[in-house]
Design a protein around this motif. Structure first.
Motif, PDB file in Angstrom:
ATOM      1  N   LEU A  67     -72.443  -7.876 -64.375  1.00 34.14           N
ATOM      2  CA  LEU A  67     -71.199  -7.603 -64.717  1.00 34.14           C
ATOM      3  C   LEU A  67     -70.633  -7.315 -63.253  1.00 34.14           C
ATOM      4  O   LEU A  67     -71.240  -6.754 -62.450  1.00 34.14           O
ATOM      5  N   THR A  68     -69.257  -7.470 -63.271  1.00 35.31           N
ATOM      6  CA  THR A  68     -68.573  -7.395 -62.050  1.00 35.31           C
ATOM      7  C   THR A  68     -67.046  -6.805 -62.446  1.00 35.31           C
ATOM      8  O   THR A  68     -66.507  -7.216 -63.602  1.00 35.31           O
ATOM      9  N   VAL A  69     -66.472  -6.013 -61.638  1.00 43.39           N
ATOM     10  CA  VAL A  69     -65.349  -5.246 -61.722  1.00 43.39           C
ATOM     11  C   VAL A  69     -64.567  -6.161 -61.023  1.00 43.39           C
ATOM     12  O   VAL A  69     -64.493  -6.349 -59.608  1.00 43.39           O
ATOM     13  N   ALA A  70     -63.316  -6.235 -61.597  1.00 44.11           N
ATOM     14  CA  ALA A  70     -62.107  -6.930 -61.149  1.00 44.11           C
ATOM     15  C   ALA A  70     -60.879  -6.080 -61.272  1.00 44.11           C
ATOM     16  O   ALA A  70     -60.496  -5.648 -62.063  1.00 44.11           O
ATOM     17  N   VAL A  71     -60.190  -5.831 -60.001  1.00 44.68           N
ATOM     18  CA  VAL A  71     -59.145  -5.012 -60.097  1.00 44.68           C
ATOM     19  C   VAL A  71     -57.913  -5.751 -59.737  1.00 44.68           C
ATOM     20  O   VAL A  71     -57.495  -6.393 -58.406  1.00 44.68           O
ATOM     21  N   VAL A  72     -56.920  -6.422 -60.594  1.00 39.77           N
ATOM     22  CA  VAL A  72     -55.791  -7.011 -60.410  1.00 39.77           C
ATOM     23  C   VAL A  72     -54.487  -6.293 -60.968  1.00 39.77           C
ATOM     24  O   VAL A  72     -54.500  -5.326 -61.861  1.00 39.77           O
ATOM     25  N   PRO A  73     -53.278  -6.713 -60.347  1.00 42.67           N
ATOM     26  CA  PRO A  73     -52.030  -5.954 -60.978  1.00 42.67           C
ATOM     27  C   PRO A  73     -51.974  -6.499 -62.438  1.00 42.67           C
ATOM     28  O   PRO A  73     -52.165  -7.423 -62.939  1.00 42.67           O
ATOM     29  N   VAL A  74     -51.305  -5.548 -63.050  1.00 38.62           N
ATOM     30  CA  VAL A  74     -50.915  -5.561 -64.391  1.00 38.62           C
ATOM     31  C   VAL A  74     -49.830  -6.632 -64.769  1.00 38.62           C
ATOM     32  O   VAL A  74     -49.728  -6.884 -65.888  1.00 38.62           O
ATOM     33  N   ALA A  75     -49.115  -6.898 -63.622  1.00 39.46           N
ATOM     34  CA  ALA A  75     -48.070  -7.958 -63.656  1.00 39.46           C
ATOM     35  C   ALA A  75     -48.490  -9.218 -64.080  1.00 39.46           C
ATOM     36  O   ALA A  75     -47.812 -10.270 -64.342  1.00 39.46           O
ATOM     37  N   GLY A  76     -49.812  -9.608 -63.821  1.00 38.18           N
ATOM     38  CA  GLY A  76     -50.493 -10.864 -63.872  1.00 38.18           C
ATOM     39  C   GLY A  76     -51.677 -10.667 -64.710  1.00 38.18           C
ATOM     40  O   GLY A  76     -51.983 -10.007 -65.563  1.00 38.18           O
ATOM     41  N   GLN A  77     -52.694 -11.832 -64.417  1.00 36.88           N
ATOM     42  CA  GLN A  77     -53.728 -11.901 -64.818  1.00 36.88           C
ATOM     43  C   GLN A  77     -55.023 -12.142 -63.954  1.00 36.88           C
ATOM     44  O   GLN A  77     -54.793 -12.601 -62.880  1.00 36.88           O
ATOM     45  N   LEU A  78     -56.147 -12.038 -64.556  1.00 35.45           N
ATOM     46  CA  LEU A  78     -57.277 -12.238 -63.681  1.00 35.45           C
ATOM     47  C   LEU A  78     -57.616 -13.802 -63.694  1.00 35.45           C
ATOM     48  O   LEU A  78     -57.848 -14.298 -64.942  1.00 35.45           O
ATOM     49  N   ASP A  79     -57.880 -14.195 -62.592  1.00 32.10           N
ATOM     50  CA  ASP A  79     -58.234 -15.935 -62.319  1.00 32.10           C
ATOM     51  C   ASP A  79     -59.933 -15.573 -62.455  1.00 32.10           C
ATOM     52  O   ASP A  79     -60.439 -15.444 -61.365  1.00 32.10           O
ATOM     53  N   LEU A  80     -60.615 -15.875 -63.450  1.00 29.07           N
ATOM     54  CA  LEU A  80     -61.990 -15.821 -63.540  1.00 29.07           C
ATOM     55  C   LEU A  80     -62.713 -16.885 -62.614  1.00 29.07           C
ATOM     56  O   LEU A  80     -63.710 -16.116 -62.062  1.00 29.07           O
ATOM     57  N   LYS A  81     -62.320 -17.973 -62.231  1.00 26.04           N
ATOM     58  CA  LYS A  81     -62.979 -18.838 -61.411  1.00 26.04           C
ATOM     59  C   LYS A  81     -62.738 -18.322 -60.079  1.00 26.04           C
ATOM     60  O   LYS A  81     -63.702 -18.169 -59.212  1.00 26.04           O
ATOM     61  N   ALA A  82     -61.647 -17.766 -59.663  1.00 28.13           N
ATOM     62  CA  ALA A  82     -61.398 -17.022 -58.499  1.00 28.13           C
ATOM     63  C   ALA A  82     -62.410 -15.875 -58.423  1.00 28.13           C
ATOM     64  O   ALA A  82     -63.011 -15.615 -57.138  1.00 28.13           O
ATOM     65  N   LEU A  83     -62.772 -15.065 -59.348  1.00 25.49           N
ATOM     66  CA  LEU A  83     -63.452 -13.773 -59.552  1.00 25.49           C
ATOM     67  C   LEU A  83     -64.991 -14.507 -59.031  1.00 25.49           C
ATOM     68  O   LEU A  83     -65.693 -13.719 -58.172  1.00 25.49           O
ATOM     69  N   ALA A  84     -65.336 -15.383 -59.691  1.00 25.94           N
ATOM     70  CA  ALA A  84     -66.606 -15.742 -59.576  1.00 25.94           C
ATOM     71  C   ALA A  84     -66.856 -16.442 -57.944  1.00 25.94           C
ATOM     72  O   ALA A  84     -67.858 -16.006 -57.379  1.00 25.94           O
ATOM     73  N   THR A  85     -65.916 -17.006 -57.526  1.00 27.97           N
ATOM     74  CA  THR A  85     -66.040 -17.498 -56.196  1.00 27.97           C
ATOM     75  C   THR A  85     -66.175 -16.511 -55.250  1.00 27.97           C
ATOM     76  O   THR A  85     -66.963 -16.386 -54.236  1.00 27.97           O
ATOM     77  N   ALA A  86     -65.273 -15.389 -55.528  1.00 27.97           N
ATOM     78  CA  ALA A  86     -65.404 -14.009 -54.565  1.00 27.97           C
ATOM     79  C   ALA A  86     -66.798 -13.473 -54.577  1.00 27.97           C
ATOM     80  O   ALA A  86     -66.828 -13.063 -53.365  1.00 27.97           O
ATOM     81  N   VAL A  87     -67.388 -13.522 -55.532  1.00 23.52           N
ATOM     82  CA  VAL A  87     -68.961 -12.876 -55.485  1.00 23.52           C
ATOM     83  C   VAL A  87     -69.984 -14.028 -55.157  1.00 23.52           C
ATOM     84  O   VAL A  87     -71.112 -13.527 -55.660  1.00 23.52           O
ATOM     85  N   GLY A  88     -69.613 -15.094 -54.973  1.00 24.12           N
ATOM     86  CA  GLY A  88     -70.547 -15.986 -54.632  1.00 24.12           C
ATOM     87  C   GLY A  88     -71.232 -16.841 -55.822  1.00 24.12           C
ATOM     88  O   GLY A  88     -72.320 -17.125 -56.084  1.00 24.12           O
ATOM     89  N   GLY A  89     -70.620 -16.656 -57.191  1.00 18.59           N
ATOM     90  CA  GLY A  89     -71.027 -17.050 -58.538  1.00 18.59           C
ATOM     91  C   GLY A  89     -70.340 -18.370 -58.786  1.00 18.59           C
ATOM     92  O   GLY A  89     -69.546 -18.863 -58.123  1.00 18.59           O
ATOM     93  N   LYS A  90     -70.690 -18.920 -60.079  1.00 17.50           N
ATOM     94  CA  LYS A  90     -70.404 -20.118 -60.676  1.00 17.50           C
ATOM     95  C   LYS A  90     -69.517 -20.054 -61.728  1.00 17.50           C
ATOM     96  O   LYS A  90     -68.586 -20.729 -61.670  1.00 17.50           O
ATOM     97  N   ARG A  91     -69.838 -19.133 -62.626  1.00 20.69           N
ATOM     98  CA  ARG A  91     -69.091 -18.799 -63.782  1.00 20.69           C
ATOM     99  C   ARG A  91     -68.754 -17.526 -64.004  1.00 20.69           C
ATOM    100  O   ARG A  91     -69.708 -16.639 -64.168  1.00 20.69           O
ATOM    101  N   ALA A  92     -67.671 -17.236 -64.617  1.00 16.63           N
ATOM    102  CA  ALA A  92     -67.178 -15.853 -65.259  1.00 16.63           C
ATOM    103  C   ALA A  92     -66.454 -15.676 -66.211  1.00 16.63           C
ATOM    104  O   ALA A  92     -65.865 -16.970 -66.820  1.00 16.63           O
TER     105      ALA A  92
END
Length: 166
Positions: A67-92
């Motif tokens: 489990l990983t927490v993502a904090v993003v602006p309400v004006a947009g959406q979370l980019d799951l691939k970018a989140l995975a990359t940010a924590v050194g993962g492959k899939r989110a």
């Protein structure tokens, strides 16, 4: 922004308790939550009269089984691939809402990146640094805290990365 005294914290949440304990300056914004509003984050921005780019939502995702927490602006959406990359993962993928609630100790729509029951790896969208202050959930629907992005990042030990998209 002024620190809140214990007296002012009569409706304290684990998030506001953590902020006070850390000696961080913050402001609490309370508003009447409308359970019929289609978006918790957009409702918060509208109710507070704050730009949606400065109001951030807290999302819990599963990155390679963690489990990983993502904090993003309400004006947009979370980019799951970018989140995975940010924590050194492959899939989110978005975490099961019930698991997110049990793990953080907060209810959906009121999950705060602060004061969680179990400390999770946290990634704060890089756009936060463009603002002097941002707002995040204070741990309950209808309650937000405003603080500097630096304070949020320090308290959550967040990684700053471009994880949001318009």
């Amino acid at each position: 922004m002024a620190k809140k005294s214990k007296k002012q914290q009569s409706g304290a949440t684990p998030a506001t308790v953590a902020l006070t304990a850390a000696g961080v300056d913050y402001t609490v914004h309370a508003y009447d939550h409308d359970p019929n509003h289609p978006s918790y984050g957009e409702e918060a921005a509208e109710a507070m009269g704050v730009s949606p780019e400065r109001v951030f939502k807290t999302l819990v995702a599963d990155v390679d089984g963690a489990l990983t927490v993502a904090v993003v602006p309400v004006a947009g959406q979370l980019d799951l691939k970018a989140l995975a990359t940010a924590v050194g993962g492959k899939r989110a993928a978005m975490a099961d809402p019930a698991l997110a609630e049990r793990t953080t100790g907060y209810v959906r729509g009121g999950i705060s990146p602060l004061g969680q029951r179990k400390k999770l790896p946290t990634v704060l969208d890089a756009s936060a640094s463009a603002h002097p202050t941002i707002c995040v959930s204070a741990g309950r629907r209808g309650l937000e805290v405003e603080l500097t992005p630096e304070s949020l990042s320090e308290l959550t030990e967040a990684t700053l990365a471009p994880i949001g998209r318009a």
